[in-house]
Design a protein around this motif. Structure first.
Motif, PDB file in Angstrom:
ATOM      1  N   ASN A 157      41.703  74.191 -29.330  1.00 45.67           N
ATOM      2  CA  ASN A 157      42.958  74.103 -28.631  1.00 45.67           C
ATOM      3  C   ASN A 157      43.778  75.022 -29.209  1.00 45.67           C
ATOM      4  O   ASN A 157      43.956  75.155 -30.375  1.00 45.67           O
ATOM      5  N   ILE A 158      44.382  75.799 -28.466  1.00 48.39           N
ATOM      6  CA  ILE A 158      45.407  77.107 -28.990  1.00 48.39           C
ATOM      7  C   ILE A 158      46.630  76.425 -28.841  1.00 48.39           C
ATOM      8  O   ILE A 158      47.241  75.892 -27.822  1.00 48.39           O
ATOM      9  N   SER A 159      47.326  75.962 -30.008  1.00 47.55           N
ATOM     10  CA  SER A 159      48.570  75.191 -29.891  1.00 47.55           C
ATOM     11  C   SER A 159      49.668  76.519 -30.438  1.00 47.55           C
ATOM     12  O   SER A 159      49.641  77.614 -29.600  1.00 47.55           O
ATOM     13  N   SER A 160      50.509  76.175 -31.044  1.00 47.76           N
ATOM     14  CA  SER A 160      51.571  77.167 -31.383  1.00 47.76           C
ATOM     15  C   SER A 160      52.321  76.864 -32.778  1.00 47.76           C
ATOM     16  O   SER A 160      52.484  75.912 -33.184  1.00 47.76           O
ATOM     17  N   GLY A 161      52.622  78.091 -33.315  1.00 50.18           N
ATOM     18  CA  GLY A 161      53.629  77.698 -34.460  1.00 50.18           C
ATOM     19  C   GLY A 161      54.655  77.021 -34.421  1.00 50.18           C
ATOM     20  O   GLY A 161      55.293  76.411 -35.079  1.00 50.18           O
ATOM     21  N   VAL A 162      55.394  76.913 -33.080  1.00 51.51           N
ATOM     22  CA  VAL A 162      56.579  75.927 -32.661  1.00 51.51           C
ATOM     23  C   VAL A 162      56.308  74.762 -32.941  1.00 51.51           C
ATOM     24  O   VAL A 162      57.274  73.703 -32.607  1.00 51.51           O
ATOM     25  N   ALA A 163      55.014  74.131 -32.961  1.00 53.24           N
ATOM     26  CA  ALA A 163      54.886  72.886 -33.137  1.00 53.24           C
ATOM     27  C   ALA A 163      55.238  72.429 -34.554  1.00 53.24           C
ATOM     28  O   ALA A 163      55.479  71.169 -34.843  1.00 53.24           O
ATOM     29  N   ARG A 164      55.640  73.296 -35.740  1.00 53.12           N
ATOM     30  CA  ARG A 164      56.172  73.069 -36.893  1.00 53.12           C
ATOM     31  C   ARG A 164      57.315  73.854 -36.969  1.00 53.12           C
ATOM     32  O   ARG A 164      58.085  73.459 -38.232  1.00 53.12           O
ATOM     33  N   ILE A 165      57.815  74.848 -36.259  1.00 56.94           N
ATOM     34  CA  ILE A 165      58.949  75.443 -36.430  1.00 56.94           C
ATOM     35  C   ILE A 165      59.822  75.217 -35.372  1.00 56.94           C
ATOM     36  O   ILE A 165      59.494  75.236 -34.473  1.00 56.94           O
ATOM     37  N   ALA A 166      61.119  74.745 -35.781  1.00 59.42           N
ATOM     38  CA  ALA A 166      62.156  74.250 -34.567  1.00 59.42           C
ATOM     39  C   ALA A 166      62.586  75.381 -34.006  1.00 59.42           C
ATOM     40  O   ALA A 166      63.267  76.365 -34.563  1.00 59.42           O
ATOM     41  N   MET A 167      62.374  75.507 -32.875  1.00 55.55           N
ATOM     42  CA  MET A 167      62.942  76.410 -31.801  1.00 55.55           C
ATOM     43  C   MET A 167      63.415  75.419 -30.563  1.00 55.55           C
ATOM     44  O   MET A 167      62.898  75.736 -29.491  1.00 55.55           O
ATOM     45  N   PRO A 168      64.765  75.022 -30.941  1.00 52.53           N
ATOM     46  CA  PRO A 168      65.168  74.415 -29.803  1.00 52.53           C
ATOM     47  C   PRO A 168      65.494  74.932 -28.251  1.00 52.53           C
ATOM     48  O   PRO A 168      65.562  74.251 -27.084  1.00 52.53           O
ATOM     49  N   GLU A 169      65.516  76.312 -28.253  1.00 49.45           N
ATOM     50  CA  GLU A 169      65.487  77.159 -26.958  1.00 49.45           C
ATOM     51  C   GLU A 169      64.495  76.861 -26.276  1.00 49.45           C
ATOM     52  O   GLU A 169      64.393  77.388 -25.158  1.00 49.45           O
ATOM     53  N   ILE A 170      63.346  76.586 -26.789  1.00 50.52           N
ATOM     54  CA  ILE A 170      62.009  76.162 -25.926  1.00 50.52           C
ATOM     55  C   ILE A 170      61.455  74.848 -26.392  1.00 50.52           C
ATOM     56  O   ILE A 170      60.175  74.835 -26.425  1.00 50.52           O
TER      57      ILE A 170
END
Length: 253
Positions: free
Chosen positions: A142-155
């Motif tokens: 499954n291709i996830s994303s670094g934003v699953a561990r890095i806070a990026m409230p804009e997305i």
């Protein structure tokens, strides 16, 4: 061609006509797999990647399979069966996804539903309907994303879909382990793809800022992710399951 270590295997790569998915399809084909890559609307992009794979000595088929509506998984597998003559599948790469979303203040219910339908619901039911046709000893990535561990409230909603996908990975690994099927997530960071071209390419400040996030000091390439997927898809990755592999180049450590 490559090492032929996936010779005789069939691989499904959703969203395999562009970006990371295109690189994954090429790499799995180079390793000997027959790759069925999906595209949503751009038949030309799908055809071009198939031609490139074939020119490199590989085998590939492109099928149209837009995701995000009820029945999408059923339609995908019907198209797969028609294209392959009902071949069983060995490798599933859930790569297709909506790459961005609005911040909390701007997020609409329709936007929320759309990003979850494509990024979460579709992989769930693609795998559900694959279970009878997925060979024992198979691979799901499954291709996830670094934003699953890095806070990026804009997305925020996009990040939430990737957190859900990682949880799906963990539970599937337990459920399918008895069949020798491994299930893993790969979390790319900022990758130089067409999806990111509008804000990344040609913007020196954005490029340098993105490169600086990585411990390795550069922006990622699609092949950086494809090589990790190839490892997980091969016998070399047989003892890795239920894992989330960070493919951000050490971003935001």
């Amino acid at each position: 061609m490559g090492t032929e270590r996936l010779d005789g295997k069939f691989a499904l790569v959703t969203g395999g006509s562009r970006g990371i998915g295109r690189a994954i399809a090429r790499r799995l084909a180079a390793d000997g797999a027959t790759v069925v890559l999906t595209y949503a609307q751009d038949a030309e992009a799908g055809r071009e990647n198939v031609e490139r794979i074939e020119k490199e000595g590989g085998r590939a088929i492109a099928i149209q399979a837009p995701l995000g509506t009820h029945g999408d998984a059923e339609r995908l597998w019907a198209a797969y069966d028609e294209a392959t003559g009902g071949a069983r599948v060995d490798i599933i790469v859930n790569n297709a996804g909506i790459g961005r979303s609005a911040d909390l203040a701007s997020l609409t219910e329709e936007g929320f539903d759309e990003v979850f339908a494509v990024n979460v619901r579709a992989p769930f039911f693609i795998v559900q309907q694959a279970l009878p046709r997925l060979n024992d000893g198979g691979r799901i990535v499954n291709i996830s994303s670094g934003v699953a561990r890095i806070a990026m409230p804009e997305i925020l909603a996009y990040g939430a879909t990737k957190g859900a996908l990682d949880n799906f990975t963990m539970n599937l690994a337990v459920q399918l382990g008895a069949r020798g099927i491994t299930v893993n997530s790969v979390r790319p960071g900022i990758i130089d793809t067409d999806v990111n071209a509008s804000w990344l390419r040609g913007n020196q400040e954005a490029w340098e800022r993105s490169a600086a996030l990585s411990a390795l000091g550069r922006v990622g390439e699609p092949e950086d992710v494809a090589d990790i997927v190839a490892f997980l898809a091969s016998d070399d990755g047989r003892w890795v399951t239920g894992s989330v592999l960070d493919a951000t180049g050490g971003s935001s450590l």
